[in-house]
Design a protein around this motif. Structure first.
Motif, PDB file in Angstrom:
ATOM      1  N   GLY A   1       1.867  12.560  -8.283  1.00 14.65           N
ATOM      2  CA  GLY A   1       2.754  13.177  -7.614  1.00 14.65           C
ATOM      3  C   GLY A   1       3.524  13.912  -8.850  1.00 14.65           C
ATOM      4  O   GLY A   1       4.427  14.772  -8.596  1.00 14.65           O
TER       5      GLY A   1
ATOM      6  N   LEU B   1       0.392   7.957  -9.252  1.00 12.74           N
ATOM      7  CA  LEU B   1      -0.253   8.483  -8.019  1.00 12.74           C
ATOM      8  C   LEU B   1      -0.623   9.859  -7.922  1.00 12.74           C
ATOM      9  O   LEU B   1      -1.266  10.474  -6.968  1.00 12.74           O
TER      10      LEU B   1
ATOM     11  N   ARG C   1       0.901  -1.142   0.141  1.00 14.57           N
ATOM     12  CA  ARG C   1       0.051   0.110  -0.020  1.00 14.57           C
ATOM     13  C   ARG C   1       0.774   1.149   0.027  1.00 14.57           C
ATOM     14  O   ARG C   1       1.709   1.227   0.907  1.00 14.57           O
ATOM     15  N   GLU C   2       0.426   2.298  -0.928  1.00 16.38           N
ATOM     16  CA  GLU C   2       1.170   3.445  -1.038  1.00 16.38           C
ATOM     17  C   GLU C   2       0.060   4.862  -1.106  1.00 16.38           C
ATOM     18  O   GLU C   2      -0.629   4.483  -2.151  1.00 16.38           O
ATOM     19  N   GLN C   3       0.193   5.435  -0.195  1.00 15.27           N
ATOM     20  CA  GLN C   3      -0.948   6.395  -0.206  1.00 15.27           C
ATOM     21  C   GLN C   3      -2.357   5.854  -0.155  1.00 15.27           C
ATOM     22  O   GLN C   3      -2.354   4.842   0.771  1.00 15.27           O
ATOM     23  N   ASP C   4      -3.240   6.074  -1.177  1.00 16.94           N
ATOM     24  CA  ASP C   4      -4.454   5.494  -1.041  1.00 16.94           C
ATOM     25  C   ASP C   4      -4.707   4.660  -2.154  1.00 16.94           C
ATOM     26  O   ASP C   4      -5.611   4.329  -2.597  1.00 16.94           O
TER      27      ASP C   4
ATOM     28  N   ALA D   1       5.107   7.359  -8.876  1.00 20.15           N
ATOM     29  CA  ALA D   1       4.860   8.879  -8.354  1.00 20.15           C
ATOM     30  C   ALA D   1       3.955   9.457  -9.315  1.00 20.15           C
ATOM     31  O   ALA D   1       2.977  10.082  -8.913  1.00 20.15           O
TER      32      ALA D   1
END
Length: 126
Positions: free
Chosen positions: A116, A114, A13-16, A111
């Motif tokens: 970013g 997601l 899991r990374e962020q949501d 990134a």
């Protein structure tokens, strides 16, 4: 000496989002690895799954089948599936020859997928 696959699939899991990282060579011997990840993705039911394929050096039709099943699973559940590269030339060839490349959302990095980093056209990932 028994044969051991060097292919790997890891889910985190990374962020949501869930980030699924695949690496190695995928053929019929590894056909259960990606579907196992889809099961975990489905259980967690986050709105986006990022599939990092930058470490995949070979993929055959069984991998393509698992990839397409993942796309159907995500679309049916109203979730996004974003492929991340850079994609190996063999993977690009598989997705291009089978005319499925254009049916996937693709980002240059996790990134970026997601949200970013900007996409190549200057917009943010959605």
């Amino acid at each position: 000496m028994p044969w051991r696959s060097q292919a790997r699939v890891h889910v985190r899991r990374e962020q949501d989002a869930l980030v699924v990282t695949a690496s190695g060579e995928f053929d019929a011997d590894e056909q259960d690895l990606l579907p196992a990840a889809w099961s975990e993705v489905d259980e967690r039911a986050l709105s986006i799954t990022v599939l990092d394929l930058s470490g995949v050096t070979f993929a055959d039709s069984s991998f393509l089948d698992a990839l397409l099943r993942g796309r159907v699973l995500h679309r049916g559940a109203g979730r996004r599936l974003v492929l991340v590269g850079p994609l190996h030339p063999r993977v690009i060839t598989l997705l291009t020859v089978t005319q499925v490349l254009e049916h996937f959302e693709i980002a240059d990095s996790v990134a970026q997928a997601l949200g970013g980093e900007p996409l190549p056209d200057g917009t943010a990932a959605m």
